[in-house]
Structure formats: structure tokens, C-alpha cells
Design a protein around this motif. Structure first.
Motif, PDB file in Angstrom:
ATOM      1  N   ALA A   1      36.391  13.394  -1.809  1.00  0.00           N
ATOM      2  CA  ALA A   1      36.446  12.730  -2.933  1.00  0.00           C
ATOM      3  C   ALA A   1      37.910  12.175  -3.535  1.00  0.00           C
ATOM      4  O   ALA A   1      38.661  13.124  -3.506  1.00  0.00           O
ATOM      5  CB  ALA A   1      35.672  13.356  -4.253  1.00  0.00           C
ATOM      6  N   ILE A   2      38.039  10.918  -3.482  1.00  0.00           N
ATOM      7  CA  ILE A   2      39.220  10.413  -3.842  1.00  0.00           C
ATOM      8  C   ILE A   2      39.275   9.551  -5.170  1.00  0.00           C
ATOM      9  O   ILE A   2      38.261   8.902  -5.623  1.00  0.00           O
ATOM     10  CB  ILE A   2      39.988   9.568  -2.716  1.00  0.00           C
ATOM     11  N   TYR A   3      40.465   9.438  -5.875  1.00  0.00           N
ATOM     12  CA  TYR A   3      40.737   8.444  -6.902  1.00  0.00           C
ATOM     13  C   TYR A   3      41.413   7.299  -6.243  1.00  0.00           C
ATOM     14  O   TYR A   3      42.571   7.406  -5.742  1.00  0.00           O
ATOM     15  CB  TYR A   3      41.562   9.265  -8.163  1.00  0.00           C
ATOM     16  N   LEU A   4      40.711   5.990  -6.418  1.00  0.00           N
ATOM     17  CA  LEU A   4      41.268   5.047  -5.889  1.00  0.00           C
ATOM     18  C   LEU A   4      42.748   4.819  -6.516  1.00  0.00           C
ATOM     19  O   LEU A   4      43.721   4.064  -5.877  1.00  0.00           O
ATOM     20  CB  LEU A   4      40.487   3.882  -5.830  1.00  0.00           C
ATOM     21  N   GLN A   5      42.827   5.032  -7.814  1.00  0.00           N
ATOM     22  CA  GLN A   5      44.106   4.809  -8.518  1.00  0.00           C
ATOM     23  C   GLN A   5      45.273   5.365  -7.924  1.00  0.00           C
ATOM     24  O   GLN A   5      46.468   4.817  -7.873  1.00  0.00           O
ATOM     25  CB  GLN A   5      43.637   5.205  -9.953  1.00  0.00           C
ATOM     26  N   TYR A   6      45.046   6.432  -7.424  1.00  0.00           N
ATOM     27  CA  TYR A   6      46.044   7.116  -6.624  1.00  0.00           C
ATOM     28  C   TYR A   6      46.704   6.492  -5.485  1.00  0.00           C
ATOM     29  O   TYR A   6      47.961   6.481  -5.285  1.00  0.00           O
ATOM     30  CB  TYR A   6      45.747   8.586  -6.275  1.00  0.00           C
ATOM     31  N   TYR A   7      45.996   5.896  -4.691  1.00  0.00           N
ATOM     32  CA  TYR A   7      46.253   5.044  -3.551  1.00  0.00           C
ATOM     33  C   TYR A   7      46.605   3.552  -3.594  1.00  0.00           C
ATOM     34  O   TYR A   7      47.366   2.986  -2.812  1.00  0.00           O
ATOM     35  CB  TYR A   7      45.256   5.155  -2.540  1.00  0.00           C
ATOM     36  N   VAL A   8      46.287   3.060  -4.833  1.00  0.00           N
ATOM     37  CA  VAL A   8      46.399   1.367  -4.901  1.00  0.00           C
ATOM     38  C   VAL A   8      47.299   1.118  -5.960  1.00  0.00           C
ATOM     39  O   VAL A   8      47.126   1.369  -7.310  1.00  0.00           O
ATOM     40  CB  VAL A   8      45.110   0.728  -4.974  1.00  0.00           C
ATOM     41  N   ARG A   9      48.442   0.540  -5.502  1.00  0.00           N
ATOM     42  CA  ARG A   9      49.565   0.023  -6.432  1.00  0.00           C
ATOM     43  C   ARG A   9      48.971  -0.748  -7.560  1.00  0.00           C
ATOM     44  O   ARG A   9      49.334  -0.790  -8.635  1.00  0.00           O
ATOM     45  CB  ARG A   9      50.655  -0.733  -5.877  1.00  0.00           C
ATOM     46  N   GLU A  10      48.184  -1.903  -7.411  1.00  0.00           N
ATOM     47  CA  GLU A  10      47.870  -2.822  -8.098  1.00  0.00           C
ATOM     48  C   GLU A  10      46.687  -2.227  -9.432  1.00  0.00           C
ATOM     49  O   GLU A  10      46.625  -3.074 -10.112  1.00  0.00           O
ATOM     50  CB  GLU A  10      47.119  -4.120  -7.470  1.00  0.00           C
ATOM     51  N   TRP A  11      46.225  -1.115  -9.269  1.00  0.00           N
ATOM     52  CA  TRP A  11      45.325  -0.476 -10.153  1.00  0.00           C
ATOM     53  C   TRP A  11      45.880  -0.659 -11.598  1.00  0.00           C
ATOM     54  O   TRP A  11      47.069   0.116 -11.940  1.00  0.00           O
ATOM     55  CB  TRP A  11      44.958   0.864  -9.904  1.00  0.00           C
ATOM     56  N   SER A  12      45.405  -1.258 -12.475  1.00  0.00           N
ATOM     57  CA  SER A  12      45.847  -1.141 -14.013  1.00  0.00           C
ATOM     58  C   SER A  12      44.499  -1.729 -14.664  1.00  0.00           C
ATOM     59  O   SER A  12      43.758  -2.370 -14.103  1.00  0.00           O
ATOM     60  CB  SER A  12      47.099  -1.976 -14.264  1.00  0.00           C
ATOM     61  N   ASN A  13      44.661  -1.373 -16.029  1.00  0.00           N
ATOM     62  CA  ASN A  13      43.525  -1.890 -17.012  1.00  0.00           C
ATOM     63  C   ASN A  13      43.801  -3.622 -16.672  1.00  0.00           C
ATOM     64  O   ASN A  13      42.712  -4.123 -16.345  1.00  0.00           O
ATOM     65  CB  ASN A  13      43.787  -1.519 -18.341  1.00  0.00           C
ATOM     66  N   THR A  14      44.633  -4.147 -16.880  1.00  0.00           N
ATOM     67  CA  THR A  14      44.948  -5.455 -16.917  1.00  0.00           C
ATOM     68  C   THR A  14      44.518  -6.228 -15.314  1.00  0.00           C
ATOM     69  O   THR A  14      43.715  -7.123 -15.462  1.00  0.00           O
ATOM     70  CB  THR A  14      46.523  -6.017 -16.878  1.00  0.00           C
ATOM     71  N   HIS A  15      44.869  -5.498 -14.196  1.00  0.00           N
ATOM     72  CA  HIS A  15      44.749  -6.022 -13.067  1.00  0.00           C
ATOM     73  C   HIS A  15      43.098  -5.981 -12.759  1.00  0.00           C
ATOM     74  O   HIS A  15      42.463  -6.915 -12.442  1.00  0.00           O
ATOM     75  CB  HIS A  15      45.278  -5.400 -12.003  1.00  0.00           C
ATOM     76  N   ASN A  16      42.456  -4.758 -13.141  1.00  0.00           N
ATOM     77  CA  ASN A  16      41.074  -4.614 -12.687  1.00  0.00           C
ATOM     78  C   ASN A  16      40.247  -5.492 -13.760  1.00  0.00           C
ATOM     79  O   ASN A  16      39.156  -6.057 -13.269  1.00  0.00           O
ATOM     80  CB  ASN A  16      40.631  -3.104 -13.152  1.00  0.00           C
ATOM     81  N   THR A  17      40.467  -5.807 -15.052  1.00  0.00           N
ATOM     82  CA  THR A  17      39.811  -6.878 -15.809  1.00  0.00           C
ATOM     83  C   THR A  17      40.023  -8.222 -15.156  1.00  0.00           C
ATOM     84  O   THR A  17      38.782  -8.864 -14.971  1.00  0.00           O
ATOM     85  CB  THR A  17      40.189  -6.877 -17.200  1.00  0.00           C
ATOM     86  N   ASP A  18      41.081  -8.517 -14.829  1.00  0.00           N
ATOM     87  CA  ASP A  18      41.127  -9.977 -14.065  1.00  0.00           C
ATOM     88  C   ASP A  18      40.487 -10.062 -13.044  1.00  0.00           C
ATOM     89  O   ASP A  18      39.651 -11.062 -12.617  1.00  0.00           O
ATOM     90  CB  ASP A  18      42.570 -10.238 -13.708  1.00  0.00           C
ATOM     91  N   PHE A  19      40.584  -9.033 -12.117  1.00  0.00           N
ATOM     92  CA  PHE A  19      40.126  -9.039 -10.795  1.00  0.00           C
ATOM     93  C   PHE A  19      38.226  -9.069 -11.060  1.00  0.00           C
ATOM     94  O   PHE A  19      37.713  -9.799 -10.297  1.00  0.00           O
ATOM     95  CB  PHE A  19      40.175  -7.706  -9.922  1.00  0.00           C
ATOM     96  N   ALA A  20      38.026  -8.222 -11.902  1.00  0.00           N
ATOM     97  CA  ALA A  20      36.320  -7.960 -12.316  1.00  0.00           C
ATOM     98  C   ALA A  20      35.910  -9.667 -13.015  1.00  0.00           C
ATOM     99  O   ALA A  20      34.706  -9.810 -12.543  1.00  0.00           O
ATOM    100  CB  ALA A  20      36.040  -7.109 -12.958  1.00  0.00           C
ATOM    101  N   VAL A  21      36.521  -9.945 -13.844  1.00  0.00           N
ATOM    102  CA  VAL A  21      36.184 -11.092 -14.434  1.00  0.00           C
ATOM    103  C   VAL A  21      36.078 -12.308 -13.431  1.00  0.00           C
ATOM    104  O   VAL A  21      35.176 -12.959 -13.331  1.00  0.00           O
ATOM    105  CB  VAL A  21      37.231 -11.544 -15.451  1.00  0.00           C
TER     106      VAL A  21
END
Ligand code: ZN
Length: 376
Positions: free
Chosen positions: A229-249
């Protein structure tokens, strides 16, 4: 109550750590991120994905999803960037909102198989009521199946990889080890689920078989089966609240309406949209610890460079702890108590060092962002 010098994290958050300069661990993690060798981590992630593909009998990985911003990013990243064949697992809250339902549908429409788990609502209702009376935290029981569901399904279907999103301990700053690795097998030992075990909920009424979905599979069995089991946040530089929101919207998720923000105690529209009980829970948290969801949002925004600390204070003063009467009434109907009873119980949990009552309302004695001497 003391605040982080850099963001608006208060030291009333359980288990929070500050350094000797008064900076919270979450801000220190933000600094630490700049030294991370992200290319190496991305390479490691692709190696894990290749391993999962090579070892898969059915699906390559499980992603636990609500259809919100983070899980939409996780699922689509796993499929499109890592080339995996994920099985989505959803554990819907009782009284899921219409936006929440639409977001789940939006996500599967990007081309996924999904399994939904739904713990018995009569049991959930009993436990929610109990958690409200005992801890002032009605959300607590629903977090058990929410976190356990992906692990249960990976175990039952022998799926080699579980992809979690955020390691909340890092982003909220509640652990010391900034060097924490990406391993998410211990997720039930984190803060909100500390020691979390279905047996926490057993009583004369609730039998072990009633809470099967609340129970993490035996960790040793997962290790023996070589399930990772892994945390994606650990591996992916772009992970942030702002990035994920923009991506998902951009991928079609919906949020709360602008008009509802004062009623829901936040100023951004895309967090925890699938359950209205979260709103009541955040108000309770505010009365217990002096901060609610708007503080969490403000801290992300300061760290991600979207707001200055001064501007963020305004948002927190304006929105934190707010909860529309309709959400309180809905919660009272759900656990079958009157609103008078709701306030009687809630008053027991209000931190009287931080709040004082005028005629009708509990008012904060502290100023947002300014250290406050609780003996006053
Ligand atoms: Zn901070």
C-alpha cells in the motif's frame, strides 16, 4: 493557544508538533519537499506499478474513492499515467449528498470498474449517536469502514497494490518523521484512527459480525500475501490541494455552491462534498479546539502560496465554525434527538477556556492568528 508563525495552525490540534522557532511540522514538511529528489520517487513509483502489473491476477491495484478531488486524481493518475488497471472501491456515507453521488458517477464514467460497500445504516446510526455523545465526534465510526474498505477488497481479491492519496499525518503536521516513507500499510495507526479496531465499537448491542466492514484485515496476512500500500502524495511532486482541485474540476467534479459557504464553515467549494455531517463535525471540532475546516483550508492556501497569513486570517474569522441550522436539524433527525438535546451535549464539549457565552451564542475569546493565554 499558540499559532504557527508561518501558517494558522494552532497548537490545540491533537498531536501537533512545532519546532523551537514556533513553526509547525506541516510547514516544515513544505520546506522539506524542496529537497526531495522527485525524479527518483517517480522512477520508484513506476517500478512499483510495473511490479503490480506483473503480479496481478485480476486488477493491478485498488483505489478507495469518494469521487472527490483527491480520489479523482488518484484513480485517473493510476490509470492514465501509470497504465494500471485499477479497481475502485467506494464506501458511501449515509445520506450521501447529490453532489457526492454525481461525482462518483463522473469518476466511473472515465472508464473504471467500481465496488461499493455500504455498512448497515442501522448500525452506523447507533455508532454515530454514541460517538457524538462520547467524543463529540459523530464522524468517527464512519472513518473505520472508509479506510478499511480498500484493504478488505485488496485482501479478498488478492490485488497486489493499494493506492492511497494523502498521508494526512505529513500534511497536517502531526508526526515527527519528515522522512516518513510512502508505505500506507499502517494507515489505521494514523492520527484519526489511532489504534482503530472494530472492537472499539462492540457493546451489548453491537456484535463482531455487525462491524466486519469496520475492521482492517490482519496486517501480517497482507504482508504474507505481499500486498503493498502506498501514498501517492509521497511519490508525486504535483500533489497539492490546489493541484488536485484544478485537476478534478477539469475532469468534471462538482462542488458546493458559492451561496452555501457561510453555512458550511469553509470558503472553498471542493472538500468533503459527499457528506453534510462533516459540516456539523467541523463545527464541533471548532468548539473543542478553536479551529475548524476554514483553518485547515487557510493553512493549505498559505503553504501553497495562494494567500498571505494576514489575508487568510480574514477567511478564518469569517467562516470557521459556521454551520447552517438545516445541517444541525438533519443530523438530529438522523440520530433521532432534538436540537435542544444536541446543544445540551455540544455544550459539554465546548472548550470554556477558548469560548465564552453571551446571551445566546458561544463567542471565541481568542483572536485568529494571535497567541492566546488560556488562563485569562
Ligand atoms: Zn505552519
Amino acid at each position: 493557544m499558540k499559532y504557527c508563525r508561518r501558517c494558522l495552525q494552532p497548537d490545540t490540534r491533537p498531536d501537533i508538533k512545532f519546532n523551537e522557532d514556533g513553526i509547525c511540522n506541516a510547514c516544515l514538511y513544505e520546506d522539506f519537499k524542496k529537497q526531495i529528489d522527485w525524479e527518483k520517487r517517480e522512477k520508484d513509483l513506476h517500478a512499483i506499478a510495473a511490479w503490480a502489473k506483473a503480479n496481478a491476477k485480476t486488477y493491478d491495484c485498488v483505489v478507495g474513492v469518494s469521487g472527490g478531488k483527491d480520489s479523482t486524481f488518484q484513480a485517473i493518475y493510476a490509470k492514465e499515467k501509470l497504465g494500471l488497471n485499477p479497481l475502485l472501491v467506494n464506501c458511501a456515507p449515509d445520506n450521501i449528498t447529490e453532489v457526492g453521488r454525481n461525482n462518483l458517477e463522473n469518476l466511473v464514467q472515465w472508464g473504471f470498474d467500481m465496488i461499493s460497500l455500504r455498512p448497515d445504516p442501522r448500525i452506523m446510526k447507533k455508532l454515530t449517536r454514541r460517538a457524538f455523545y462520547e467524543f463529540g465526534n459523530p464522524i468517527k465510526p464512519s472513518e473505520y469502514p472508509l479506510y478499511a474498505s480498500a484493504y478488505i477488497i485488496a485482501d479478498k481479491f488478492d490485488i497486489p497494490l493499494i493506492i492511497q492519496g494523502e498521508n494526512a499525518a505529513l500534511t497536517l503536521g502531526v508526526v515527527n518523521g519528515l522522512g516518513a516513507d510512502g508505505n500506507a500499510l499502517n494507515v489505521n495507526e494514523g492520527n484519526t484512527l489511532a489504534g482503530g479496531n472494530a472492537s472499539d465499537w462492540l457493546d451489548d448491542d453491537i456484535k463482531p459480525e455487525d462491524v466486519f466492514m469496520y475492521q482492517f484485515p490482519d496486517k501480517n496476512r497482507l504482508i504474507q500475501k505481499n500486498i503493498k500500500a502506498i501514498y501517492l502524495q509521497y511519490y508525486v511532486r504535483e500533489w497539492s490541494n490546489t493541484h488536485n482541485t484544478d485537476f478534478a474540476v477539469a475532469r468534471g467534479i462538482g462542488g458546493r455552491t458559492q451561496e452555501s459557504l457561510y453555512d458550511i464553515g469553509r470558503y472553498r467549494r471542493y472538500s468533503a462534498v459527499d457528506s453534510d455531517m462533516q459540516i456539523v463535525n467541523q463545527m464541533l471540532k471548532y468548539y473543542k479546539f478553536g479551529f475548524g475546516f476554514a483553518t485547515d483550508e487557510a493553512c493549505y492556501d498559505i503553504r501553497e502560496g495562494r494567500l498571505t497569513r494576514d489575508d487568510a486570517k480574514w477567511y478564518v474569522r469569517e467562516y470557521d465554525g459556521k454551520c447552517g441550522q438545516q445541517y444541525i436539524e438533519q443530523f438530529c433527525r438522523y440520530i433521532d434527538i432534538s436540537t435542544q438535546e444536541f446543544w445540551r451535549v455540544t455544550e459539554k464539549f465546548i472548550n470554556k477556556k477558548l469560548f465564552a457565552k453571551d446571551e445566546t451564542k458561544w463567542i471565541p475569546k481568542f483572536q485568529v492568528g494571535e497567541d492566546f493565554d488560556e488562563s485569562q
